[in-house]
Motif scaffolding. Structure first.
Motif, PDB file in Angstrom:
ATOM      1  N   GLN A 328     -58.495  18.560  88.852  1.00 38.58           N
ATOM      2  CA  GLN A 328     -57.116  18.549  89.331  1.00 38.58           C
ATOM      3  C   GLN A 328     -56.311  19.688  88.694  1.00 38.58           C
ATOM      4  OE1 GLN A 328     -55.408  14.688  88.949  1.00 38.58           O
ATOM      5  NE2 GLN A 328     -53.977  14.977  90.626  1.00 38.58           N
ATOM      6  N   GLY A 331     -57.175  22.677  90.654  1.00 39.17           N
ATOM      7  CA  GLY A 331     -56.463  22.652  91.915  1.00 39.17           C
ATOM      8  C   GLY A 331     -55.004  22.997  91.761  1.00 39.17           C
ATOM      9  N   LEU A 342     -56.604  17.772  96.306  1.00 40.83           N
ATOM     10  CA  LEU A 342     -57.622  18.230  97.247  1.00 40.83           C
ATOM     11  C   LEU A 342     -58.812  18.820  96.509  1.00 40.83           C
ATOM     12  CD1 LEU A 342     -58.565  18.961 100.144  1.00 40.83           C
ATOM     13  CD2 LEU A 342     -57.273  21.084  99.917  1.00 40.83           C
ATOM     14  N   ILE A 343     -58.534  19.757  95.607  1.00 41.63           N
ATOM     15  CA  ILE A 343     -59.611  20.364  94.812  1.00 41.63           C
ATOM     16  C   ILE A 343     -60.210  19.337  93.865  1.00 41.63           C
ATOM     17  CG2 ILE A 343     -60.192  22.218  93.216  1.00 41.63           C
ATOM     18  CD1 ILE A 343     -59.445  23.183  95.975  1.00 41.63           C
ATOM     19  N   ALA A 345     -60.548  16.048  94.173  1.00 37.34           N
ATOM     20  CA  ALA A 345     -61.479  15.131  94.839  1.00 37.34           C
ATOM     21  C   ALA A 345     -62.726  15.855  95.336  1.00 37.34           C
ATOM     22  CB  ALA A 345     -60.771  14.437  96.002  1.00 37.34           C
ATOM     23  N   MET A 346     -62.570  17.070  95.865  1.00 35.36           N
ATOM     24  CA  MET A 346     -63.718  17.819  96.362  1.00 35.36           C
ATOM     25  C   MET A 346     -64.740  18.085  95.270  1.00 35.36           C
ATOM     26  SD  MET A 346     -61.970  20.628  98.925  1.00 35.36           S
ATOM     27  CE  MET A 346     -63.502  21.560  98.957  1.00 35.36           C
ATOM     28  N   ALA A 408     -53.890  15.124 100.908  1.00 37.67           N
ATOM     29  CA  ALA A 408     -54.770  16.107 100.275  1.00 37.67           C
ATOM     30  C   ALA A 408     -55.918  15.424  99.537  1.00 37.67           C
ATOM     31  CB  ALA A 408     -53.962  16.977  99.314  1.00 37.67           C
ATOM     32  N   GLY A 412     -59.905  15.650 100.439  1.00 32.68           N
ATOM     33  CA  GLY A 412     -60.861  16.030  99.406  1.00 32.68           C
ATOM     34  C   GLY A 412     -61.941  14.988  99.202  1.00 32.68           C
ATOM     35  N   GLY A 416     -65.811  15.714  99.827  1.00 27.15           N
ATOM     36  CA  GLY A 416     -66.728  15.493  98.712  1.00 27.15           C
ATOM     37  C   GLY A 416     -67.799  14.472  99.041  1.00 27.15           C
TER      38      GLY A 416
END
Length: 438
Positions: A328, A331, A342-343, A345-346, A408, A412, A416
């Motif tokens: 996080q 992100g 988003l980043i 969770a991905m 977001a 993500g 993921g």
């Protein structure tokens, strides 16, 4: 002679097993439906998204030779239809409103994995599921209360690491923890728990420390209410909506928003009672960057005790929280605060799925639930709604940022999870191809 005798015994045993009376087809179908329904309801009580539950249970039904069974999962009930039955049997299973603990979620996922691998008798799976759901917690009241205090302190260090606020985080975490743990046993208190907890916490700060409350009311109260914030519910709602689960997603979204409104209303009542004019969210000189990293192990310990995590899972929970927070932060640096989830969770979801393949790691549901709690924007929505009812300017922008953060994180999570499943399917295909080669 002995070899021939043993072969004869095995042949007779096989013959008797073949000739043994089998349950009627309708009875076997009903047992399988009961098994699938109980497992689905238990997974939903463990805060799993409906689309994930439907995928898992449909895959399990396919393993038992019934890919034709139709499974509809909603947040409060499960519907299973058997088109092959003579009377076109349909069963409905109610989801318990009491959320399952982390150790129960881990036991359920392990049970599903073993049932899919061994095709365990449905009656045995039903008995084990009922035992898991009815199992008493491993930790008592005081240990769980300590966990709630550490949760509040840890999230306080992450959200607003101000030295003068640390004793207040612990004190409010203690008070709210008593309300939450008592409310799970007293039905009347459970009905008004969000309002009561927010009101009491706000009133205590406003009465005992009015000068501090007028400067940073929300920064004191929000960490103590972390166990009541519906961030995970809102994130699951966004995941379900983006997966086409309109009824489930809309109902969760409404429920999460209503919970936020109740919390905001309780805080507003406390503000009116104590005369605090505006609940700003920052004051004082914060500690260094290290404070947030100190908060993560406190949150991990708090989760372990308060949510009753499985044995020997603390280090894995700490790893999940650290990965989620680190991703996080990345992100935040790349896309800003609103899209940091988003980043996060991905990156966090594939890493956690990869780690759970290790022998001593707990099932994915345990680590993912903890990671989502680190990323969920429930506190943002709580702050936004509270500033709306208090008439502060800029509250609408904060609510829009909250909605964007929820979407977001959901996107993500979907990306993921998809990457993890595709990678797993590709790996299994390579293994099958290698085994089939002469």
């Amino acid at each position: 002679m002995n070899l021939r005798h043993s072969r004869l015994q095995r042949a007779l045993a096989a013959l008797h097993a073949t000739d043994a009376p089998q349950p009627p087809i309708a009875a076997r179908s009903k047992r399988l439906i009961d098994m699938l329904g109980l497992l689905s309801a238990a997974l939903l009580a463990g805060s799993q998204p409906t689309n994930e539950v439907a995928v898992s249970i449909t895959s399990l039904a396919r393993t038992y030779g019934r890919p034709d069974m139709r499974i509809v999962a909603l947040p409060t009930l499960v519907i299973i239809d058997d088109p092959a039955a003579d009377a076109h049997h349909t069963a409905v299973f109610e989801v318990s409103p009491k959320a399952l603990r982390l150790d129960q979620v881990a036991s359920l996922e392990s049970l599903i994995t073993h049932a899919a691998r061994d095709r365990t008798d449905p009656d045995a799976v039903i008995d084990q599921t009922q035992q898991i759901v009815a199992a008493p917690p491993r930790f008592g009241f005081w240990t769980a209360l300590l966990g709630h205090v550490l949760l509040a302190e840890g999230f306080g260090l992450i959200i607003s690491p101000v030295p003068s606020s640390l004793p207040i985080y612990a004190a409010l975490g203690l008070v709210v923890g008593v309300l939450v743990l008592t409310g799970s046993r007293v039905r009347t208190l459970a009905l008004v728990l969000p309002v009561a907890a927010a009101f009491i916490a706000t009133a205590l700060v406003g009465i005992l420390a009015p000068s501090l409350a007028s400067e940073s009311m929300l920064s004191f109260v929000t960490p103590a209410l972390v166990s009541l914030l519906p961030g995970l519910t809102l994130t699951n709602a966004a995941v379900e909506l983006t997966n086409g689960q309109i009824i489930a997603g809309a109902s969760r979204l409404l429920y999460g928003t209503a919970t936020l409104a109740l919390l905001a209303f309780g805080l507003y009542l406390g503000i009116v009672l104590t005369g605090v004019s505006h609940p700003h969210t920052s004051t004082g000189t914060p500690l260094g960057v290290w404070a947030s990293w100190l908060g993560i192990p406190l949150v991990a310990i708090g989760y372990y005790f308060f949510s009753v995590a499985p044995k020997r899972s603390f280090l894995w929970i700490l790893l999940a929280l650290t990965v989620a927070y680190s991703a996080q932060l990345l992100g935040h640096a790349l896309l800003g605060a609103a899209l940091s989830g988003l980043i996060g969770a991905m990156i966090a979801v594939p890493v956690i799925y990869l780690v759970t393949h290790l022998p001593t790691a707990p099932p994915p549901g345990v680590m993912l639930t903890c990671a989502y709690w680190m990323m969920v924007p429930g506190s943002m929505g709580f702050v936004g709604l509270t500033e709306v009812v208090s008439g502060n300017a800029g509250s609408s922008n904060l609510l829009l940022q909250t909605a964007g953060a929820i979407v977001a994180i959901a996107i993500g999570m979907i990306i993921g999870t998809g990457v993890s499943r595709d990678t797993g399917a590709f790996t299994r295909a390579l293994r099958r191809a290698a085994h089939e080669q002469p």
